[in-house]
Design a protein around this motif. Structure first.
Motif, PDB file in Angstrom:
ATOM      1  N   VAL A 299      -4.483   4.625  -0.082  1.00 38.33           N
ATOM      2  CA  VAL A 299      -4.407   3.359  -0.797  1.00 38.33           C
ATOM      3  C   VAL A 299      -4.427   2.248   0.241  1.00 38.33           C
ATOM      4  CG1 VAL A 299      -2.978   1.850  -2.241  1.00 38.33           C
ATOM      5  CG2 VAL A 299      -3.125   4.298  -2.758  1.00 38.33           C
TER       6      VAL A 299
ATOM      7  N   ILE B 155      -4.840   4.954 -11.065  1.00 39.24           N
ATOM      8  CA  ILE B 155      -4.412   3.726 -10.380  1.00 39.24           C
ATOM      9  C   ILE B 155      -3.932   2.672 -11.382  1.00 39.24           C
ATOM     10  CG2 ILE B 155      -5.777   4.156  -8.308  1.00 39.24           C
ATOM     11  CD1 ILE B 155      -7.654   1.875  -9.213  1.00 39.24           C
TER      12      ILE B 155
ATOM     13  N   ALA C   4      -8.219   2.434  -3.858  1.00 39.69           N
ATOM     14  CA  ALA C   4      -7.734   3.800  -3.683  1.00 39.69           C
ATOM     15  C   ALA C   4      -8.901   4.756  -3.567  1.00 39.69           C
ATOM     16  CB  ALA C   4      -6.843   4.199  -4.855  1.00 39.69           C
TER      17      ALA C   4
ATOM     18  N   GLN D 256       1.001   3.861  -3.115  1.00 43.19           N
ATOM     19  CA  GLN D 256       0.704   5.279  -2.892  1.00 43.19           C
ATOM     20  C   GLN D 256       1.824   6.142  -3.471  1.00 43.19           C
ATOM     21  OE1 GLN D 256      -2.089   6.659  -1.094  1.00 43.19           O
ATOM     22  NE2 GLN D 256      -1.380   8.654  -1.777  1.00 43.19           N
TER      23      GLN D 256
ATOM     24  N   ILE E 148      -6.217  -3.981  -4.294  1.00 40.21           N
ATOM     25  CA  ILE E 148      -5.770  -2.606  -4.047  1.00 40.21           C
ATOM     26  C   ILE E 148      -6.967  -1.697  -4.258  1.00 40.21           C
ATOM     27  CG2 ILE E 148      -4.314  -0.712  -4.887  1.00 40.21           C
ATOM     28  CD1 ILE E 148      -2.539  -2.788  -3.772  1.00 40.21           C
TER      29      ILE E 148
ATOM     30  N   SER F  59       0.827  -1.211   0.000  1.00 43.09           N
ATOM     31  CA  SER F  59       0.000   0.000   0.000  1.00 43.09           C
ATOM     32  C   SER F  59       0.861   1.261   0.000  1.00 43.09           C
ATOM     33  CB  SER F  59      -0.985   0.002   1.166  1.00 43.09           C
ATOM     34  OG  SER F  59      -0.318   0.018   2.405  1.00 43.09           O
TER      35      SER F  59
END
Length: 142
Positions: A82, A118, A104, A63, A102, A59
């Motif tokens: 994230v 992303i 965001a 980010q 993942i 994460s």
């Protein structure tokens, strides 16, 4: 897929003692944590576990990649977050495998822009590059 060749800029070193039920520490002493299997895997869940450590690293790295892409695209990602959800389970072959989700949150752009950012970050992120073609990684905007 060819093995990626890099010019090394930094190397992190960590050592585990007693595997998933012990301790992990970095060579510089900045990381020193007790690891235990989660209750879902038969452990006591008292410490952190490798999946949590992987989720934290992924994460943070994602980010950072998002920031690189946002600067290139001149997009405002201030206030973004994230989250990486790392799952472990048995494979069809009888071993264990991982998958990652993942997600965001990017409050200052529309959903289409966030999705584009992303997806581009996924091409830049070293964790994404390391896992691509090996494990399932899903991307979403929340």
């Amino acid at each position: 897929m060819a093995i990626q060749d890099i010019t090394v800029a930094y190397t992190a070193v960590a050592t585990a003692e007693n595997g998933r039920d012990g301790r992990v520490s970095s060579d510089d002493g900045r990381l020193d944590v007790v690891v235990n299997p989660p209750k879902e895997l038969g452990g006591n869940g008292a410490g952190t576990n490798p999946e949590q450590l992987f989720a934290a690293g992924y994460s943070a790295c994602f980010q950072g990649a998002l920031g690189v892409v946002a600067r290139q695209e001149k997009a405002d990602i201030s206030g973004s977050t994230v989250t990486a959800a790392v799952s472990i389970g048995k494979t069809a072959e009888g071993g264990f495998g991982l998958e990652v989700a993942i997600s965001a949150t990017i409050p200052n752009v529309d959903t289409a822009t966030a999705q584009s950012l992303i997806e581009k970050a996924h091409q830049v992120c070293p964790y994404s590059n390391a896992t691509r073609g090996n494990i399932k990684v899903e991307l979403s905007v929340v």
